[in-house]
Write a protein that holds these residues in place. Structure first.
Motif, PDB file in Angstrom:
ATOM      1  N   THR A 193      33.619  -3.307   1.973  1.00  0.00           N
ATOM      2  CA  THR A 193      33.471  -2.276   2.989  1.00  0.00           C
ATOM      3  C   THR A 193      32.003  -2.191   3.409  1.00  0.00           C
ATOM      4  OG1 THR A 193      35.319  -1.001   2.088  1.00  0.00           O
ATOM      5  CG2 THR A 193      33.779   0.172   3.519  1.00  0.00           C
ATOM      6  N   LEU A 194      31.771  -2.266   4.716  1.00  0.00           N
ATOM      7  CA  LEU A 194      30.405  -2.307   5.232  1.00  0.00           C
ATOM      8  C   LEU A 194      29.906  -0.929   5.628  1.00  0.00           C
ATOM      9  CD1 LEU A 194      30.613  -5.504   7.490  1.00  0.00           C
ATOM     10  CD2 LEU A 194      29.852  -5.323   5.114  1.00  0.00           C
ATOM     11  N   GLU A 195      28.624  -0.718   5.381  1.00  0.00           N
ATOM     12  CA  GLU A 195      27.932   0.485   5.839  1.00  0.00           C
ATOM     13  C   GLU A 195      26.890   0.041   6.854  1.00  0.00           C
ATOM     14  OE1 GLU A 195      26.293   2.126   2.317  1.00  0.00           O
ATOM     15  OE2 GLU A 195      28.236   2.689   1.461  1.00  0.00           O
ATOM     16  N   ARG A 196      26.941   0.617   8.050  1.00  0.00           N
ATOM     17  CA  ARG A 196      26.058   0.186   9.134  1.00  0.00           C
ATOM     18  C   ARG A 196      25.192   1.341   9.639  1.00  0.00           C
ATOM     19  NH1 ARG A 196      26.907  -4.717  11.645  1.00  0.00           N
ATOM     20  NH2 ARG A 196      28.743  -5.910  10.987  1.00  0.00           N
ATOM     21  N   ALA A 197      24.092   0.956  10.269  1.00  0.00           N
ATOM     22  CA  ALA A 197      23.191   1.914  10.902  1.00  0.00           C
ATOM     23  C   ALA A 197      22.823   1.385  12.280  1.00  0.00           C
ATOM     24  CB  ALA A 197      21.932   2.097  10.054  1.00  0.00           C
ATOM     25  N   PRO A 198      22.561   2.270  13.244  1.00  0.00           N
ATOM     26  CA  PRO A 198      22.208   1.813  14.593  1.00  0.00           C
ATOM     27  C   PRO A 198      20.815   1.189  14.630  1.00  0.00           C
ATOM     28  CG  PRO A 198      22.025   4.201  14.439  1.00  0.00           C
ATOM     29  CD  PRO A 198      22.645   3.739  13.152  1.00  0.00           C
ATOM     30  N   VAL A 199      20.641   0.241  15.547  1.00  0.00           N
ATOM     31  CA  VAL A 199      19.348  -0.414  15.735  1.00  0.00           C
ATOM     32  C   VAL A 199      18.547   0.369  16.784  1.00  0.00           C
ATOM     33  CG1 VAL A 199      18.177  -2.502  16.534  1.00  0.00           C
ATOM     34  CG2 VAL A 199      20.244  -2.678  15.138  1.00  0.00           C
ATOM     35  N   PRO A 200      17.321   0.778  16.454  1.00  0.00           N
ATOM     36  CA  PRO A 200      16.512   1.507  17.438  1.00  0.00           C
ATOM     37  C   PRO A 200      16.228   0.673  18.688  1.00  0.00           C
ATOM     38  CG  PRO A 200      15.611   1.752  15.223  1.00  0.00           C
ATOM     39  CD  PRO A 200      16.675   0.702  15.144  1.00  0.00           C
ATOM     40  N   VAL A 201      16.045   1.335  19.777  1.00  0.00           N
ATOM     41  CA  VAL A 201      15.736   0.667  21.039  1.00  0.00           C
ATOM     42  C   VAL A 201      14.401  -0.081  20.917  1.00  0.00           C
ATOM     43  CG1 VAL A 201      15.207   1.036  23.480  1.00  0.00           C
ATOM     44  CG2 VAL A 201      16.997   2.388  22.371  1.00  0.00           C
ATOM     45  N   GLY A 202      14.387  -1.305  21.456  1.00  0.00           N
ATOM     46  CA  GLY A 202      13.152  -2.068  21.494  1.00  0.00           C
ATOM     47  C   GLY A 202      12.940  -2.992  20.320  1.00  0.00           C
ATOM     48  N   TRP A 203      13.865  -3.012  19.383  1.00  0.00           N
ATOM     49  CA  TRP A 203      13.700  -3.899  18.226  1.00  0.00           C
ATOM     50  C   TRP A 203      13.925  -5.360  18.647  1.00  0.00           C
ATOM     51  CZ3 TRP A 203      15.188  -2.435  12.590  1.00  0.00           C
ATOM     52  CH2 TRP A 203      14.466  -1.285  12.212  1.00  0.00           C
ATOM     53  N   THR A 204      13.455  -6.260  17.809  1.00  0.00           N
ATOM     54  CA  THR A 204      13.553  -7.699  18.062  1.00  0.00           C
ATOM     55  C   THR A 204      14.682  -8.297  17.224  1.00  0.00           C
ATOM     56  OG1 THR A 204      11.198  -7.845  18.531  1.00  0.00           O
ATOM     57  CG2 THR A 204      12.323  -9.909  17.943  1.00  0.00           C
ATOM     58  N   ALA A 205      15.445  -9.204  17.851  1.00  0.00           N
ATOM     59  CA  ALA A 205      16.531  -9.894  17.141  1.00  0.00           C
ATOM     60  C   ALA A 205      16.210 -11.382  17.034  1.00  0.00           C
ATOM     61  CB  ALA A 205      17.856  -9.704  17.876  1.00  0.00           C
ATOM     62  N   PHE A 206      16.611 -11.978  15.896  1.00  0.00           N
ATOM     63  CA  PHE A 206      16.487 -13.419  15.668  1.00  0.00           C
ATOM     64  C   PHE A 206      17.870 -14.000  15.415  1.00  0.00           C
ATOM     65  CE2 PHE A 206      12.400 -11.656  14.380  1.00  0.00           C
ATOM     66  CZ  PHE A 206      11.495 -12.513  14.990  1.00  0.00           C
ATOM     67  N   ASP A 207      18.256 -14.981  16.221  1.00  0.00           N
ATOM     68  CA  ASP A 207      19.513 -15.704  16.004  1.00  0.00           C
ATOM     69  C   ASP A 207      19.205 -16.957  15.197  1.00  0.00           C
ATOM     70  OD1 ASP A 207      21.219 -13.995  17.612  1.00  0.00           O
ATOM     71  OD2 ASP A 207      20.131 -14.806  19.330  1.00  0.00           O
ATOM     72  N   VAL A 208      19.777 -17.048  14.004  1.00  0.00           N
ATOM     73  CA  VAL A 208      19.532 -18.170  13.100  1.00  0.00           C
ATOM     74  C   VAL A 208      20.799 -19.016  13.019  1.00  0.00           C
ATOM     75  CG1 VAL A 208      18.766 -18.863  10.800  1.00  0.00           C
ATOM     76  CG2 VAL A 208      17.998 -16.670  11.771  1.00  0.00           C
ATOM     77  N   THR A 209      20.653 -20.319  13.216  1.00  0.00           N
ATOM     78  CA  THR A 209      21.804 -21.230  13.196  1.00  0.00           C
ATOM     79  C   THR A 209      21.541 -22.385  12.247  1.00  0.00           C
ATOM     80  OG1 THR A 209      22.340 -20.709  15.501  1.00  0.00           O
ATOM     81  CG2 THR A 209      23.303 -22.709  14.575  1.00  0.00           C
TER      82      THR A 209
END
Length: 490
Positions: A193-209
């Motif tokens: 079961t996952l617990e999540r939190a919202p991401v604040p506006v303006g944060w940076t995301a990295f897509d890793v493949t």
């Protein structure tokens, strides 16, 4: 797409039927059309047939004159195929035919699996029963579905279909051996079961493949120390600076019987930490490429940077640690080897598929064993480890092993035929892959029978991958061998 690609190859009837099969979409779970094809073949040739709710089909070919009192022979192959493709190939396995071609003595497919596992076996049976000049005892042909998704067709089949005297399976990608035993296979489904939190506006995301890994069959190649993309992705994430980045998503693997070769993850962080996180990722990637330089020389790890989207959520730190701890600690690879030459695993584990939904993570672990005791041990190990890491584990399926039958009457008759046709002594093999013979043997025992079985095959390479290829010169010897078996075995 060309047609009649295999025209001119011998035996012509085998290659003709195989090419017809490549035009029928028949991924696991999508076998209705190919099941219909088998029934149409039976009606065209005047053979009695049965079909069950799983779309398994059984054909009955009566004995030819003078062979009525010989022991009956069951020929068996599975209708479905593994659907795997290169990441850059646009292909729909549910609607498109396989695009085959011939090169360097092999039949291959452009960017996808070929389906010779087990289309070659199906084509072989159809060609044999198409030859009305071939004398033979009573023959039954069993075509199963869902073999590549833990033998669901064989498991659903009525045990009373197994009423023949000798059983010859044709799901074996090796023309130099006679298979007499195979591993049992199980699937452990783990959830968190996952617990999540919202991401604040303006944060940076990295897509890793993660890509470029060898993958391969999770039985035949599990002892070769190939990398597992689930594990590699966890190793990448373990290099992130503590407290500076959060995990939004992770996914890896496609099928339970394939070593995962591709994984993706999304990591987010405050913009002021973006350079630090990117530097850490780059350092970890360089380290892992060095670590895997021998076993995964084509390993490719890419990172792309973007703005985190509106509405994105991340796992809480405690939840992410629960998730990644189990991925980190669960066993992967050969757990026990079967021989001193380290050529075959006796028991193994494959973390096969990892997916995150909004509220739940699903982690599918497969295990194989030629020993029932060791099979129980690896299932218990992974289950208890899941519980210690806060996951829930449920045994979804378990197929028994096909154990060697020292009292076989079939094997001593097949060996000299193999020797005569090929000019070489066969190796009597036991493999770490699962075949339906284990399911059939278990079912037969439930009704008081013990099946007398061998498995034979053509030479297929890199099955379950887009590099799958069938050796053309291996087809004719198997066809001739089966003809001799039908004519001479008593």
């Amino acid at each position: 797409m060309s047609t009649n690609v295999l025209c001119g190859l011998e035996p012509q009837s085998v290659f003709s039927y195989f090419e017809q099969l490549t035009r029928i979409p028949r991924g696991s779970g999508n076998e209705k059309a190919v099941s219909d094809y088998i029934i149409a073949y039976a009606e065209q040739h005047g053979y009695r047939w049965e079909r069950d709710e799983a779309n398994n089909v059984k054909l009955y070919a009566p004995a030819t004159s003078g062979y009525e009192n010989r022991k009956s022979i069951v020929l068996q192959a599975h209708l479905d195929m593994v659907c795997a493709k290169d990441p850059d190939v646009a292909f729909d396995f549910k609607t498109q035919p396989i695009d085959i071609y011939v090169e360097d003595g092999f039949v291959k497919a452009h960017g996808t699996t070929l389906g010779a596992d087990d289309g070659a076996g199906v084509a072989m049976i159809l060609a044999l029963l198409d030859d009305r000049t071939l004398p033979h005892p009573p023959v039954q042909a069993i075509f199963t579905t869902g073999e590549e998704i833990l033998f669901v067709g064989a498991e659903a089949m009525d045990a009373h279909w197994l009423d023949g005297d000798y059983y010859i399976g044709l799901d074996y990608s090796n023309n130099k051996k006679i298979l007499v035993s195979a591993a049992g296979v199980s699937v452990l489904q783990c959830t968190l079961t996952l617990e999540r939190a919202p991401v604040p506006v303006g944060w940076t995301a990295f897509d890793v493949t993660v890509s470029g890994m060898q993958g391969g069959h999770s039985g035949n190649t599990i002892h070769m120390d190939r990398g597992n993309a689930v594990k590699v992705m966890e190793e990448i994430l373990a290099g992130l600076p503590a407290g500076l980045a959060s995990l939004a998503d992770i996914s890896a693997g496609t099928l339970i019987n394939i070593i995962p070769a591709h994984a993706e993850a999304v990591v987010v962080c405050p913009p002021e930490h973006a350079d630090t996180v990117r530097t850490a990722l780059d350092a970890r990637i360089a380290l892992l490429k060095e670590v895997y330089r021998h076993t995964e020389p084509q390993l490719t790890i890419t990172v792309s940077q973007r703005s985190a989207g509106d509405g994105m959520t991340v796992l809480t730190p405690a939840c992410a640690e629960k998730l990644l701890r189990f991925v980190r600690l669960c066993y992967v690879g050969a757990w026990r080897m079967a021989d001193d030459t380290y050529s075959r695993a006796e028991c193994s584990a494959n973390p096969a598929i990892l997916r995150l939904e909004q509220t739940e993570a699903k982690f599918t672990l497969s295990a194989r064993s030629n020993s029932e005791y060791l099979h129980d041990q690896i299932i218990a190990h992974q289950s208890e480890l899941a519980a210690l890491c806060g996951w829930k584990a449920e045994l979804e399926s378990r197929a028994g092993a096909w154990e060697y039958n020292a009292a076989s009457q079939l094997l001593p008759q097949v060996i000299p035929i193999f020797r005569e046709v090929t000019g070489r002594e066969p190796e009597i093999a036991q493999i770490h892959a699962g075949v339906e013979g284990g399911v059939f043997d278990t079912k037969a025992r439930e009704i008081g029978r013990r099946l007398d079985m061998v498995n034979l095959g053509v030479m297929n390479y890199d099955v379950h991958t887009p590099r799958e290829r069938m050796e053309i010169d291996s087809v004719k010897p198997l066809y001739e061998m089966l003809r001799q078996i039908l004519m001479t075995v008593e």
